[in-house]
Design an enzyme around this catalytic site. Structure first.
Site, mmCIF file in Angstrom:
data_model
loop_
_atom_site.group_PDB
_atom_site.id
_atom_site.type_symbol
_atom_site.label_atom_id
_atom_site.label_comp_id
_atom_site.label_asym_id
_atom_site.label_seq_id
_atom_site.Cartn_x
_atom_site.Cartn_y
_atom_site.Cartn_z
ATOM 1 N N LEU A 130 -21.190 -1.858 -1.076
ATOM 2 C CA LEU A 130 -21.174 -3.026 -1.949
ATOM 3 C C LEU A 130 -20.983 -2.644 -3.416
ATOM 4 O O LEU A 130 -19.988 -2.992 -4.045
ATOM 5 C CB LEU A 130 -22.469 -3.821 -1.770
ATOM 6 C CG LEU A 130 -22.526 -5.170 -2.488
ATOM 7 C CD1 LEU A 130 -21.452 -6.115 -1.977
ATOM 8 C CD2 LEU A 130 -23.911 -5.792 -2.335
ATOM 9 N N HIS A 131 -21.986 -1.985 -4.002
ATOM 10 C CA HIS A 131 -21.902 -1.329 -5.320
ATOM 11 C C HIS A 131 -21.813 -2.254 -6.532
ATOM 12 O O HIS A 131 -21.875 -1.778 -7.663
ATOM 13 C CB HIS A 131 -20.734 -0.333 -5.362
ATOM 14 C CG HIS A 131 -20.721 0.603 -4.213
ATOM 15 N ND1 HIS A 131 -21.807 1.387 -3.868
ATOM 16 C CD2 HIS A 131 -19.745 0.890 -3.301
ATOM 17 C CE1 HIS A 131 -21.499 2.122 -2.795
ATOM 18 N NE2 HIS A 131 -20.269 1.828 -2.426
ATOM 19 N N CYS A 172 -22.423 12.091 -0.962
ATOM 20 C CA CYS A 172 -21.717 10.816 -0.844
ATOM 21 C C CYS A 172 -20.718 10.636 -1.981
ATOM 22 O O CYS A 172 -21.053 10.780 -3.157
ATOM 23 C CB CYS A 172 -22.736 9.680 -0.857
ATOM 24 S SG CYS A 172 -22.012 8.047 -0.711
ATOM 25 N N CYS A 196 -21.611 13.296 9.183
ATOM 26 C CA CYS A 196 -20.733 12.375 8.458
ATOM 27 C C CYS A 196 -19.290 12.682 8.846
ATOM 28 O O CYS A 196 -18.794 13.788 8.601
ATOM 29 C CB CYS A 196 -20.953 12.539 6.954
ATOM 30 S SG CYS A 196 -19.975 11.409 5.941
ATOM 31 N N CYS A 222 -15.308 7.158 -6.535
ATOM 32 C CA CYS A 222 -15.289 8.010 -5.342
ATOM 33 C C CYS A 222 -14.205 9.074 -5.446
ATOM 34 O O CYS A 222 -13.033 8.767 -5.694
ATOM 35 C CB CYS A 222 -15.053 7.136 -4.106
ATOM 36 S SG CYS A 222 -15.030 8.060 -2.560
ATOM 37 N N CYS A 270 -11.392 3.358 -4.742
ATOM 38 C CA CYS A 270 -12.677 3.104 -5.380
ATOM 39 C C CYS A 270 -12.843 4.061 -6.556
ATOM 40 O O CYS A 270 -12.744 5.279 -6.401
ATOM 41 C CB CYS A 270 -13.810 3.270 -4.382
ATOM 42 S SG CYS A 270 -13.700 2.097 -3.002
ATOM 43 N N CYS A 301 -7.459 8.643 1.855
ATOM 44 C CA CYS A 301 -8.132 7.338 1.892
ATOM 45 C C CYS A 301 -7.148 6.244 1.516
ATOM 46 O O CYS A 301 -6.278 6.437 0.677
ATOM 47 C CB CYS A 301 -9.331 7.326 0.938
ATOM 48 S SG CYS A 301 -10.329 5.821 1.064
ATOM 49 N N GLY A 330 -11.774 8.267 4.216
ATOM 50 C CA GLY A 330 -11.039 7.158 4.806
ATOM 51 C C GLY A 330 -11.852 5.882 4.958
ATOM 52 O O GLY A 330 -13.074 5.863 4.828
ATOM 53 N N GLU A 331 -11.157 4.792 5.238
ATOM 54 C CA GLU A 331 -11.747 3.486 5.515
ATOM 55 C C GLU A 331 -11.645 3.232 7.020
ATOM 56 O O GLU A 331 -10.556 2.981 7.548
ATOM 57 C CB GLU A 331 -11.006 2.396 4.742
ATOM 58 C CG GLU A 331 -11.273 0.960 5.180
ATOM 59 C CD GLU A 331 -12.740 0.590 5.254
ATOM 60 O OE1 GLU A 331 -13.202 0.255 6.372
ATOM 61 O OE2 GLU A 331 -13.431 0.629 4.210
ATOM 62 N N GLU A 364 -12.588 16.683 5.899
ATOM 63 C CA GLU A 364 -13.897 17.288 5.760
ATOM 64 C C GLU A 364 -14.925 16.510 6.582
ATOM 65 O O GLU A 364 -14.827 15.298 6.734
ATOM 66 C CB GLU A 364 -14.318 17.342 4.285
ATOM 67 C CG GLU A 364 -13.451 18.303 3.487
ATOM 68 C CD GLU A 364 -13.902 18.453 2.044
ATOM 69 O OE1 GLU A 364 -13.686 19.540 1.480
ATOM 70 O OE2 GLU A 364 -14.447 17.483 1.471
#
Length: 401
Positions: free
Chosen positions: A257-258, A376, A139, A153, A150, A146, A202-203, A126
């Site tokens: 970070l979160h 997000c 984006c 997410c 997380c 992924c 993804g990272e 996407e």
């Protein structure tokens, strides 16, 4: 209260291994190749060394400045070479399977990525376009699925299938320009896609080479031409590749970070168990080119009763001391099955005010595209569950849009 999990603490995997590798079609696309690689491809079809530099420049212009969708469009290249190119290569982008448009104007595209000649092995990612008054942000995804888990997410709940190629990453931007009529010859105002954020599925730093090669093409002034200061790469904290990204790509950096304590971040961002906060922040201090004009963005999703106290805000300010930083506060965007809730608005404002008074910019991100799960943390391709007939119907809708 922090959500509980039925799995033991150490059962959450920090990384996933890709299930598949990319299998190119019989006629591969030229999208995503560097100038050197384009010259090599031209040599394979008999273009002489003396002509290759000129032909590469012509291809580069038609591909990335004009957005040509076939070799026939490239009128400055001889018919013979165009025919030879078409026999061996394509200029294909990912296929738009479906398009959703939010009430706020956000657009989400589901893009199909062919793998070889086997339709059953095709996968989807996407890509989201967010129009604003002074910019248009795209984006972009870097993986099918992924590599991380997380807990807040939606994307992280699906399997990692494979890394995207540089062509598939660049192709997302080209699809957006196709759909928005945003190439160089448009006549109705400024460019619509002005900013790129590697914040999709993804990272990015676990697909480093492809992301690097793609973003160098995106930032090339003779092609797509988006300034590196308008390209942001977001990472959950793959520490060994952060400084390398600054040296080899040179774009803006964002850190997911979160949390400000390792114990909590281990749960929210399991990669923290491998690269804890102290190591992550040192990599940020070492990031090449960071300055007050090129600040590192720290993304912080606001989770009710989990990470949103004033004590958290105070420790966040303390941790970021000495880093050219801004803190982007993100109201949590819910998705089906999540155990988290968004922080109350008055608590978000108190958190933001404390950080601002400490000298850091602390904008609260306005949620966009929530109604189409394009905000997000909400991206997740669900089409593997669709029947062949449903897939065909989605593609037909996208083609007639």
């Amino acid at each position: 209260m922090q959500p509980t999990t039925t799995e033991p603490h150490n059962a959450i995997l920090v990384e996933k291994t890709p299930l598949e590798t990319y299998v190119p079609p019989a006629r591969p696309s030229l999208i995503g190749l560097s100038r050197t690689e384009l010259a090599d491809r031209l040599g394979e079809i008999g273009v002489t060394p003396a002509q290759r530099k000129m032909r590469v420049q012509q291809l580069w212009h038609w591909l990335y400045f004009r957005g040509a969708q076939s070799f026939d469009d490239m009128t400055s290249i001889s018919k013979g070479i165009r025919a030879e190119l078409a026999q061996h290569f394509t200029v294909d982008r990912p296929e738009v399977v479906a398009e959703q448009i939010s009430n706020d104007g956000t657009r989400k595209w589901l893009l199909r990525l062919p793998s070889g000649d086997n339709v059953e092995r095709a996968h989807e990612v996407e890509c989201v376009y967010i129009p604003e008054t002074d910019r248009g942000t795209l984006c972009v995804s870097s993986q099918v699925g992924c590599t991380l888990n997380c807990s807040f997410c939606h994307t992280g709940t699906q399997r990692l299938v494979r890394n995207l190629t540089a062509g598939e990453i660049v192709g997302q931007i080209m699809v957006a320009r196709d759909r928005l009529n945003d190439w160089a010859d448009r006549e109705d105002g400024p460019r619509r896609v002005t900013n790129i954020v590697m914040m999709g599925m993804g990272e990015p730093l676990y697909n480093f080479d492809a992301v690097r090669d793609a973003l160098l093409i995106v930032g090339d002034n003779e092609g797509i031409g988006i300034s590196r200061r308008r390209i942001t790469l977001s990472t959950s904290g793959v520490v060994p590749n952060i400084v390398r990204a600054g040296e080899e790509i040179g774009v803006m950096l964002a850190i997911s970070l979160h949390a400000v304590r390792d114990e909590l971040r281990n749960e929210l961002v399991p990669l923290n168990r491998k690269y804890p906060i102290k190591e992550l922040l040192q990599a940020c201090r070492d990031y090449p080119g960071a300055s007050n004009a090129r600040r590192i963005t720290f993304e912080y999703v606001m989770l009710k009763g989990v990470n949103d106290s004033l004590d958290d805000a105070k420790l966040l300010v303390k941790l970021l001391k000495g880093i050219h930083a801004k803190i982007n506060l993100i109201p949590f965007n819910p998705w089906p099955g999540t155990a988290y809730e968004c922080s109350d608005w008055d608590q978000i404002e108190k958190f933001s005010e404390y950080i601002f008074n400490a000298g850091y910019s602390s904008p609260v991100r306005t949620p966009r595209g929530r109604d189409i799960l394009a905000a997000c943390g909400q991206l997740k391709s669900e089409t593997e569950k669709l029947s062949a007939r449903e897939r065909q119907a989605l593609r037909a809708m996208a083609m007639t849009d």
